[in-house]
Design an enzyme around this catalytic site. Structure first.
Site, PDB file in Angstrom:
ATOM      1  N   ASP A  30       0.819  -1.136   0.110  1.00 47.15           N
ATOM      2  CA  ASP A  30      -0.008   0.058   0.075  1.00 47.15           C
ATOM      3  C   ASP A  30       0.713   1.253   0.044  1.00 47.15           C
ATOM      4  O   ASP A  30       1.709   1.218   0.692  1.00 47.15           O
ATOM      5  CB  ASP A  30      -1.000  -0.110   1.092  1.00 47.15           C
ATOM      6  CG  ASP A  30      -2.146   1.043   1.286  1.00 47.15           C
ATOM      7  OD1 ASP A  30      -1.685   2.238   1.056  1.00 47.15           O
ATOM      8  OD2 ASP A  30      -3.000   0.590   1.114  1.00 47.15           O
ATOM      9  N   ASN A  87     -12.991  -3.748   2.714  1.00 50.88           N
ATOM     10  CA  ASN A  87     -14.141  -2.842   2.742  1.00 50.88           C
ATOM     11  C   ASN A  87     -15.118  -2.663   1.674  1.00 50.88           C
ATOM     12  O   ASN A  87     -14.652  -2.934   0.639  1.00 50.88           O
ATOM     13  CB  ASN A  87     -13.201  -1.280   2.988  1.00 50.88           C
ATOM     14  CG  ASN A  87     -12.126  -1.606   3.932  1.00 50.88           C
ATOM     15  OD1 ASN A  87     -12.550  -1.763   5.214  1.00 50.88           O
ATOM     16  ND2 ASN A  87     -11.219  -0.823   3.724  1.00 50.88           N
ATOM     17  N   GLY A  93     -15.636   2.142   4.268  1.00 52.15           N
ATOM     18  CA  GLY A  93     -13.989   2.627   4.328  1.00 52.15           C
ATOM     19  C   GLY A  93     -13.576   2.306   2.819  1.00 52.15           C
ATOM     20  O   GLY A  93     -12.305   2.590   2.786  1.00 52.15           O
ATOM     21  N   GLN A  94     -14.256   1.889   1.735  1.00 47.65           N
ATOM     22  CA  GLN A  94     -13.863   1.537   0.655  1.00 47.65           C
ATOM     23  C   GLN A  94     -13.408   2.985  -0.126  1.00 47.65           C
ATOM     24  O   GLN A  94     -14.431   3.873  -0.285  1.00 47.65           O
ATOM     25  CB  GLN A  94     -14.557   0.746  -0.185  1.00 47.65           C
ATOM     26  CG  GLN A  94     -13.949   0.276  -1.490  1.00 47.65           C
ATOM     27  CD  GLN A  94     -14.847  -0.667  -2.353  1.00 47.65           C
ATOM     28  OE1 GLN A  94     -16.126  -0.919  -2.110  1.00 47.65           O
ATOM     29  NE2 GLN A  94     -14.366  -1.131  -3.503  1.00 47.65           N
ATOM     30  N   HIS A 100     -10.770  -5.488  -3.254  1.00 44.27           N
ATOM     31  CA  HIS A 100      -9.387  -5.826  -2.642  1.00 44.27           C
ATOM     32  C   HIS A 100      -9.443  -5.977  -1.161  1.00 44.27           C
ATOM     33  O   HIS A 100     -10.553  -5.714  -0.612  1.00 44.27           O
ATOM     34  CB  HIS A 100      -8.538  -4.828  -3.072  1.00 44.27           C
ATOM     35  CG  HIS A 100      -8.994  -3.424  -2.400  1.00 44.27           C
ATOM     36  ND1 HIS A 100      -9.849  -2.433  -2.924  1.00 44.27           N
ATOM     37  CD2 HIS A 100      -8.459  -2.761  -1.341  1.00 44.27           C
ATOM     38  CE1 HIS A 100     -10.022  -1.490  -2.155  1.00 44.27           C
ATOM     39  NE2 HIS A 100      -9.014  -1.544  -1.118  1.00 44.27           N
TER      40      HIS A 100
END
Length: 114
Positions: A30, A87, A93-94, A100
Site C-alpha cells: 500500500d 472494505n 471505508g472503501q 481488494h
C-alpha cells in the site's frame, strides 16, 4: 477498466511494489500504509465492490484468502498475527472501487477498528 488504478497496476501500466502475483491475483505494498505491513491483495478481474461479486465468483474470495495467508508468511506476521480486511462502499471505508483485501500486521491491532 481504464480509469481504475488497481487494473492499471495489475496490467503493469503503473509501478507498484509487487509482493505476489499469479494469473488471477496481484498483491502489492500500500502506498499509504496504516501498519508496518500493509499489502493489498487484488483480483486482476475488475469487480467494483464485494456486493458486485456474483454467486459463481466465490473462488475469487478463496483466492484472496489464500494469497493473504501467503503474504502473511512472506512478511513474517503469520504467527504474530495480522488483520485481513475487506472494505465495501463509503461507510465501510472503501476508497478504490475495485474489490481488494488489506493484509495489515507488524503491530498490535486495536478493536474496535474505528
Amino acid at each position: 477498466m481504464i480509469d481504475c488504478i488497481f487494473c492499471q497496476i495489475a496490467n503493469h501500466e503503473i509501478d507498484a511494489t509487487i509482493v505476489y502475483e499469479d494469473e488471477e491475483i496481484i498483491a502489492f505494498e500500500d502506498i499509504d500504509p496504516q501498519a508496518p505491513v500493509h499489502v493489498l491483495v487484488v483480483p486482476k478481474k475488475h469487480i467494483h465492490t464485494l456486493i458486485d461479486l456474483k454467486e459463481n465468483e466465490g473462488e475469487i474470495l478463496e483466492q484472496l484468502v489464500g494469497v493473504a495467508k501467503t503474504v502473511a508468511v512472506m512478511k513474517h506476521v503469520d504467527h504474530r498475527g495480522f488483520r485481513f480486511v475487506l472494505n465495501c462502499n463509503p461507510e465501510g471505508g472503501q476508497t478504490v472501487y475495485h474489490l481488494h483485501a488489506h493484509v495489515l500486521g507488524g503491530r498490535k491491532m486495536n478493536w474496535p477498528p474505528g
